[in-house]
Design an enzyme around this catalytic site. Structure first.
Site, PDB file in Angstrom:
ATOM      1  CB  CYS A  90      21.304 -29.706  24.702  1.00 21.54           C
ATOM      2  SG  CYS A  90      19.784 -30.654  24.510  1.00 21.54           S
ATOM      3  CE  LYS A  94     -10.128   4.190   3.314  1.00 21.90           C
ATOM      4  NZ  LYS A  94      -9.973   2.912   2.655  1.00 21.90           N
ATOM      5  CG  ASP A 148      -2.090  -0.851   1.066  1.00 23.12           C
ATOM      6  OD1 ASP A 148      -2.156  -1.524   0.003  1.00 23.12           O
ATOM      7  OD2 ASP A 148      -2.944  -0.872   1.964  1.00 23.12           O
ATOM      8  CD  GLU A 193     -18.684   4.957   9.594  1.00 20.33           C
ATOM      9  OE1 GLU A 193     -18.848   4.097   8.736  1.00 20.33           O
ATOM     10  OE2 GLU A 193     -19.596   5.668  10.058  1.00 20.33           O
ATOM     11  CB  ALA A 244       5.204   0.692  -2.859  1.00 22.04           C
ATOM     12  CB  CYS A 299      17.019 -28.308  26.926  1.00 20.14           C
ATOM     13  SG  CYS A 299      17.878 -27.604  25.512  1.00 20.14           S
ATOM     14  CG  ASP A 319      -1.276   5.158  -0.424  1.00 23.98           C
ATOM     15  OD1 ASP A 319      -2.076   4.883  -1.348  1.00 23.98           O
ATOM     16  OD2 ASP A 319      -1.555   5.063   0.785  1.00 23.98           O
ATOM     17  NE  ARG A 338     -14.622   0.549  -5.249  1.00 20.27           N
ATOM     18  CZ  ARG A 338     -13.716   1.145  -4.498  1.00 20.27           C
ATOM     19  NH1 ARG A 338     -14.102   2.096  -3.675  1.00 20.27           N
ATOM     20  NH2 ARG A 338     -12.460   0.800  -4.542  1.00 20.27           N
TER      21      ARG A 338
HETATM   22  S1  IVH Z   1     -18.032   5.045   3.122  1.00 22.01           S
HETATM   23  C1  IVH Z   1     -19.719   7.319  -0.281  1.00 22.01           C
HETATM   24  N1  IVH Z   1     -17.187   3.833   5.273  1.00 22.01           N
HETATM   25  O1  IVH Z   1     -12.910   2.707   1.747  1.00 22.01           O
HETATM   26  C2  IVH Z   1     -18.950   6.765   0.837  1.00 22.01           C
HETATM   27  N2  IVH Z   1     -16.100   3.373   3.222  1.00 22.01           N
HETATM   28  O2  IVH Z   1     -11.107   4.399   0.200  1.00 22.01           O
HETATM   29  C3  IVH Z   1     -18.178   5.573   0.458  1.00 22.01           C
HETATM   30  N3  IVH Z   1     -14.289   1.727   3.387  1.00 22.01           N
HETATM   31  O3  IVH Z   1     -14.755   2.644  -1.203  1.00 22.01           O
HETATM   32  C4  IVH Z   1     -17.639   4.722   1.457  1.00 22.01           C
HETATM   33  N4  IVH Z   1     -14.493   1.361   5.547  1.00 22.01           N
HETATM   34  O4  IVH Z   1     -14.509   0.434   0.200  1.00 22.01           O
HETATM   35  C5  IVH Z   1     -17.030   4.000   3.956  1.00 22.01           C
HETATM   36  N5  IVH Z   1     -16.559   2.822   7.247  1.00 22.01           N
HETATM   37  C6  IVH Z   1     -16.401   2.973   5.941  1.00 22.01           C
HETATM   38  C7  IVH Z   1     -15.421   2.278   5.210  1.00 22.01           C
HETATM   39  C8  IVH Z   1     -15.292   2.513   3.850  1.00 22.01           C
HETATM   40  C9  IVH Z   1     -13.845   1.038   4.451  1.00 22.01           C
HETATM   41  C10 IVH Z   1     -13.740   1.616   2.047  1.00 22.01           C
HETATM   42  C11 IVH Z   1     -14.763   1.590   0.941  1.00 22.01           C
HETATM   43  C12 IVH Z   1     -14.455   2.802   0.127  1.00 22.01           C
HETATM   44  C13 IVH Z   1     -12.997   2.955   0.375  1.00 22.01           C
HETATM   45  C14 IVH Z   1     -12.476   4.328   0.011  1.00 22.01           C
END
Ligand code: IVH
EC number: 6.5.1.2
Length: 708
Positions: A419, A118, A38, A116, A40, A438, A42, A139
């Site tokens: 040993c 991620k 990730d 929340e 690299a 041992c 980014d 997606r």
């Molecule tokens: S909200 C319109 N909430 O992160 C809002 N996404 O980098 C869209 N993701 O595409 C997403 N945890 O796959 C939302 N608590 C969370 C999330 C979350 C992980 C992912 C999701 C999104 C990506 C964007």
């Protein structure tokens, strides 16, 4: 935090970078495997964005900056509403700037923020019609995804039927918990498949796989919901509900969300509150049973979201606050085999040093030989290494598609590397057949250590002398050493001899908790030894306990109970020797539990559960039911106490001691120079007491324990 960008000097370097990013993104979204970690990726993406900002006329169509993250279109099921991505921030400053611009846009402060985790998996949409599962869609490119309904049956958290007959699309992330990843890779390699490099790749690969001969589970976490064309009235309701209530509604339908985890979504009113929660989630990360790569912060109210609107790539009402990458790919150079105090032979991976989250990682744990086989690891492999917070770095798996063919099998030792004796391979964890003997010096030194019998003047060199002279074959022999024997040793004069004998005499009177700890039963350190000693009160009862009885001690599960019982059988001769030598076999102040099967016992079991399992103690204990963490330098009456002695004190006063702050902590005793634990406790709103205040709280127990 890695926040650097690849520097792209000219158009050719830019084009090459776009190509590299596209290939990596396509591979990543296709099979879940990419040669870039990730960090690299980014860095590359940031370099591309920087170049484009300078040369807007040269932007290539294939650039990852222009499209919805996800790159190549896969699948043909159109999304009713595009599945957007999120913009990122990497620091408190960037986050504050972002909120300010959002509030400028809507012309008022955002009413409430939902904060929340991620979740580090892949985004999916799950459609339900009249309460029945209908379709699961990835997606894809954000406008259309792939139908992966075939996989839904193995996704924990996506029920076949909802609690109400509603028509709704639930959106969220599918990931593998750490357990699911371990189990999944074990099953795959058993079936001759290649392991997944990390849980996210595992989730992606598993979702798209068809006709596998085996089942691998993943977990769904909902983070949103929207109506489908024939949702009826629910459509208007969902459109007006705050995001937090949408999540609660979805959870009420029986769909899994992050509620109930340590990083459950919370509402925050101010940027400062959001930041405090971001910090708290950051420090909880390492201990979570699933991966997160940041925190998502969303304007909670539907009106705020509506007025903020969305761009083509991402909504303007939400942001991803990225945490530093905790995974890197590096090379497995060799495997070392170390013999522990109890004779366990444990492999350790030697890595080409790699920087992860601010520290250099050169080693990683491998638990046992089976762990190596299960992961199909080979020398020379590129491996995915995970390191977060203060956890010990671990290898997740080899990155199989980076193999060159030059990798070689890992040799397992044929005899004990310490040993030379034979190895007992009957259990998952290999062990020298001489067991504790041992590493006799290590086990005797451990027993004599400060937190066990605390025998001053008995360091490792002296133990070596005693062992070499044949005076000590286990630590019980210390108690029968004679003055003449000691005097005959090199560098042992009258004074040192008398001091050592006096220290051994004191050790004879140490409480059971310390004697038990000195045995070095695997999986029972200081704190667990105290719990066991307090629960059973005498060594006789500990030794007599069966697997079921041991499980009554707080923190002992079935597996640990069985292991302890087995080890106590092995240690029985040593325990008998200690008894014969007059070593203390009781725990002062502890009341033995009632006999099993009696009415008192049934009543006590109920009461224990409420009081946190502190067997036998009445309700007058000042810390009953509390979990206490100590940090910083102690002062006042507590000044001279070691951390272990502080923990002993907490437990005598009915509390549970812990070394890390979490939302389950009831009290933090914070002395001078308290650092991150104090900050974390403040963030979590946990009660904090100065050492003096704490000493007052537990007054009588402090006095009672002063003789150690
Ligand atoms: S909200 C319109 N909430 O992160 C809002 N996404 O980098 C869209 N993701 O595409 C997403 N945890 O796959 C939302 N608590 C969370 C999330 C979350 C992980 C992912 C999701 C999104 C990506 C964007």
């Amino acid at each position: 935090m890695t926040n650097s960008a690849a520097v792209l000097a000219d158009a050719a370097a830019y084009a090459a970078a776009v190509e590299e990013a596209s290939v990596a993104a396509a591979a990543y979204y296709d099979t879940g495997e990419s040669g870039l970690d990730d960090d690299a990726y980014d860095r590359l993406a940031r370099g591309i964005a920087a170049y484009e900002a300078e040369h807007p006329e040269e932007v290539l169509a294939a650039s990852p900056t222009g499209k919805v993250a996800g790159g190549a279109a896969v699948g043909d099921v159109p999304h009713t509403v595009p599945m957007l991505s999120l913009d990122n921030v990497f620091s408190a400053e960037q986050f504050a700037t972002w909120t300010a611009s959002l509030e400028r846009r809507i012309g008022r402060p955002v009413t409430a923020w939902s904060v929340e985790p991620k979740l580090d998996g892949l985004a999916v949409a799950a459609r339900y019609r009249d309460g029945r599962f209908e379709r699961l869609i990835t997606r894809g490119d954000g406008t259309a995804g792939e139908d992966v309904s075939h996989a839904a049956g193995a996704v924990v958290g996506l029920p076949e039927r909802l609690a109400e007959p509603v028509t709704i699309e639930v959106r969220g992330e599918i990931l593998m918990t750490n357990d699911q990843f371990e189990r999944g890779n074990a099953i795959r390699t058993e079936h001759g498949g290649a392991p997944f490099a990390n849980p996210r790749n595992g989730a992606a690969g598993t979702l798209r796989a068809k006709d596998r001969a085996y089942r691998v589970e993943t977990t769904f976490f909902a983070y949103g919901a929207l109506p489908l064309p024939d949702s009826g009235e629910l459509g208007e309701t969902l459109a007006e509900l705050p995001h937090s209530e949408v999540l609660a509604y979805v959870a009420g339908l029986g769909v899994h969300t992050a509620a109930g985890t340590d990083v459950a979504p919370v509402l925050a009113a101010t940027v400062e509150e959001v930041q405090a929660r971001v910090d708290a989630i950051g420090s909880l990360r390492a201990a979570l049973p699933f991966g997160i790569d940041g925190i998502v912060i969303k304007a909670d109210l539907a009106a705020d979201q509506r007025e903020a609107g969305s761009g083509t790539r991402a909504p303007r009402w939400a942001i991803a606050y990225k945490l530093p990458a905790v995974e890197k790919i590096t090379r497995l150079v060799s495997v070392e085999w170390n013999v522990g105090r109890t004779g366990i032979i444990a492999p350790r991976a030697v890595l080409e040093p790699v920087e992860i989250d601010g520290s250099t990682v050169g080693f990683a744990t491998l638990h046992n030989p089976a762990d190596i086989t299960r992961r199909d690891l080979r020398l020379g492999d590129q491996v995915m290494v995970y390191k977060a917070g203060d956890i010990i770095p671990r290898i997740e798996a080899p990155v199989v598609h980076l193999r060159t063919g030059d990798e070689t099998p890992i040799d397992f030792p044929e005899s004990c590397p310490q040993c030379g004796s034979a190895i007992d391979t009957s259990e998952q964890r290999w062990r020298c057949t001489r067991g504790r003997n041992c590493r006799l010096v290590a086990s005797v030194s451990y027993a004599a250590g400060r937190d066990q019998l605390d025998i001053e003047g008995l360091g490792a060199t002296r133990v070596v002398q005693l062992v070499d002279a044949g005076l000590v074959a286990d630590f019980a022999d210390l108690f029968t050493l004679e003055r003449e024997q000691l005097l005959a040793l090199d560098r042992m004069g009258e004074t040192s001899t008398d001091n050592l004998l006096a220290a051994i005499e004191t050790a004879r009177t140490r409480p059971l908790s310390r004697v038990f700890c000195a045995l070095g039963v695997r999986g029972t350190g200081r704190s667990m030894s105290r719990r066991i000693a307090r629960y059973f009160a005498t060594m006789d009862r500990i030794v007599a306990a069966d697997v079921e009885t041991l499980q009554r001690v707080d923190g002992i599960g079935k597996e640990k109970a069985a292991a302890v019982v087995a080890e106590l059988v092995e240690l029985a001769p040593l325990i008998d020797k200690l008894v014969a030598a007059g070593v203390t076999m009781t725990e002062p102040g502890a009341t033995p539990p009632p006999e099993p099967g009696t009415e008192e016992e049934a009543a006590a079991a109920g009461a224990d559960a409420e009081a946190g399992g502190n067997g036998g103690d009445g309700p007058t204990l000042p810390l009953a039911g509390m979990t206490v963490v100590v940090t910083g330098a102690m002062s006042g009456a507590l000044e001279k106490l070691s951390r272990n002695q502080m923990n002993e004190l907490i437990e005598r006063a009915g509390g549970k001691s812990s070394s890390s702050v979490s939302k389950r902590t009831s009290l933090l005793v914070a002395g001078d120079k308290a650092g991150s634990k104090r900050t974390k406790a403040e963030d979590l709103g946990i009660r904090i007491a100065a050492p003096e205040e704490f000493a007052e709280l537990i007054g009588a127990f402090l006095a009672a324990g002063e003789d150690g």
